[in-house]
Design a protein around this motif. Sequence first.
Motif, PDB file in Angstrom:
ATOM      1  N   VAL A   5       0.864  -1.184   0.000  1.00  9.93           N
ATOM      2  CA  VAL A   5       0.000   0.000   0.000  1.00  9.93           C
ATOM      3  C   VAL A   5       0.899   1.231   0.000  1.00  9.93           C
ATOM      4  N   GLU A   6       0.653   2.117  -0.941  1.00  8.71           N
ATOM      5  CA  GLU A   6       1.516   3.296  -1.089  1.00  8.71           C
ATOM      6  C   GLU A   6       0.670   4.565  -1.227  1.00  8.71           C
ATOM      7  N   ASN A  19      -5.705   8.759   5.192  1.00  6.46           N
ATOM      8  CA  ASN A  19      -4.868   9.903   4.811  1.00  6.46           C
ATOM      9  C   ASN A  19      -3.429   9.445   4.575  1.00  6.46           C
ATOM     10  N   ASN A  20      -3.097   9.208   3.302  1.00  2.00           N
ATOM     11  CA  ASN A  20      -1.720   8.907   2.900  1.00  2.00           C
ATOM     12  C   ASN A  20      -1.158   7.683   3.632  1.00  2.00           C
ATOM     13  N   ILE A  21      -1.880   6.560   3.525  1.00  2.00           N
ATOM     14  CA  ILE A  21      -1.505   5.309   4.189  1.00  2.00           C
ATOM     15  C   ILE A  21      -0.497   4.529   3.345  1.00  2.00           C
ATOM     16  N   SER A  22       0.578   4.048   3.983  1.00  2.00           N
ATOM     17  CA  SER A  22       1.566   3.216   3.300  1.00  2.00           C
ATOM     18  C   SER A  22       2.039   2.103   4.236  1.00  2.00           C
ATOM     19  N   THR A  43     -12.421   0.530   5.821  1.00  2.00           N
ATOM     20  CA  THR A  43     -12.226   1.214   4.536  1.00  2.00           C
ATOM     21  C   THR A  43     -10.977   0.701   3.838  1.00  2.00           C
ATOM     22  N   MET A  44      -9.881   0.554   4.597  1.00  2.00           N
ATOM     23  CA  MET A  44      -8.645   0.050   4.010  1.00  2.00           C
ATOM     24  C   MET A  44      -8.829  -1.363   3.486  1.00  2.00           C
ATOM     25  N   MET A  45      -9.549  -2.186   4.227  1.00  2.00           N
ATOM     26  CA  MET A  45      -9.752  -3.569   3.806  1.00  2.00           C
ATOM     27  C   MET A  45     -10.640  -3.653   2.562  1.00  2.00           C
ATOM     28  N   GLY A  57      -3.383   7.301  -4.424  1.00  2.00           N
ATOM     29  CA  GLY A  57      -2.448   6.264  -4.020  1.00  2.00           C
ATOM     30  C   GLY A  57      -2.642   4.950  -4.760  1.00  2.00           C
ATOM     31  N   LYS A  58      -1.789   3.978  -4.418  1.00  2.00           N
ATOM     32  CA  LYS A  58      -1.796   2.680  -5.080  1.00  2.00           C
ATOM     33  C   LYS A  58      -1.824   1.550  -4.053  1.00  2.00           C
ATOM     34  N   ALA A  59      -2.398   0.426  -4.451  1.00  2.00           N
ATOM     35  CA  ALA A  59      -2.396  -0.775  -3.607  1.00  2.00           C
ATOM     36  C   ALA A  59      -2.280  -2.003  -4.489  1.00  2.00           C
ATOM     37  N   HIS A  60      -1.430  -2.936  -4.069  1.00  2.00           N
ATOM     38  CA  HIS A  60      -1.247  -4.195  -4.790  1.00  2.00           C
ATOM     39  C   HIS A  60      -1.410  -5.363  -3.823  1.00  2.00           C
ATOM     40  N   VAL A  61      -2.041  -6.418  -4.304  1.00  2.00           N
ATOM     41  CA  VAL A  61      -2.188  -7.656  -3.539  1.00  2.00           C
ATOM     42  C   VAL A  61      -1.670  -8.792  -4.407  1.00  2.00           C
TER      43      VAL A  61
END
Length: 298
Positions: A5-6, A19-22, A43-45, A57-61
């Motif tokens: 998570v970036e 807010n700007n989670i990494s 929300t993140m999940m 932002g970006k997220a990869h799984v």
Amino acid sequence: MSIEVEGVTKIYGNQKALNNISFKVAKPEIVGFLGPNGAGKSTMMKILTTYLNASEGKAHVNGFDVITNANAVQKSVGYLPEHNPQYLELYVKEYLAFNANIYKIKKQRIEEVIELTGLGPESHKKIGQLSKGYRQRVGLANALLHDPDVLILDEPTTGLDPNQLIDIRNLVKSIGKTKTVFLSTHIMQEVEAMCDRVIIINKGEIVADKKLKDLRDEKEQIVIVEFDYRVEDAFLLKLPKVDKVVNTHDFVYEISFKTSDDMRSHVFDFAHDNQLKILQLNQKNTSLESLFRDLTSN
């Protein structure tokens, strides 16, 4: 990395839920996503499972982008949402067969996940007839059907009685030996019992990311033990380096020790010498409680 998570931000109207989670999560690893209600955990999940898109932002799984490769993410993730929606009129095997058909999974896998989650004794019943604990097992069995590399569990132990809680906790720990488990909770004891690492979130921002072993209090530890019979505090006070004994309820005791050494073996020996059975034996990380209070009190 199983999860990356970036700079993820999620905005609802004028409110920033995230807010700007990494952060990153490796395999195998059990990570507790800890925070007060409304901190942004769900929300993140939902972003990681492609139910929501991030505002920024970006997220990869498993290497797949949650937006551009949503189908690949869904195939590689097992998800247990907080409210665990199910078709209550269906039988357990019927419900799992319905979902297995969606993933085009062989029927043999249904029996495997039933055994894995301990659903056997209740598998002939309708879901609506099951206890909360067994419904959670059905949810976990469903999440495991397609043998995903990543499990995302939103409040998996909410509403469980102590026996159900221990069963689900042991199941999650077993799964976490070979898979990535990312679970949210606001119950610190569950993080201590199951997780290798904790990420604390407050008001949409990460305020701590620590290995559990690094959070041990050097001066004090608390061992939580449940015996099958009541024990006088005076006997437990004879244990080495013991500072205080509290009988919290029934046959459950919190024993405080003035040492950083793991004292569970001494408690185990005490039970053996006094012909007592131990029903649970855990460490309570007092520094985690203090850290949580300090970081989420404002």
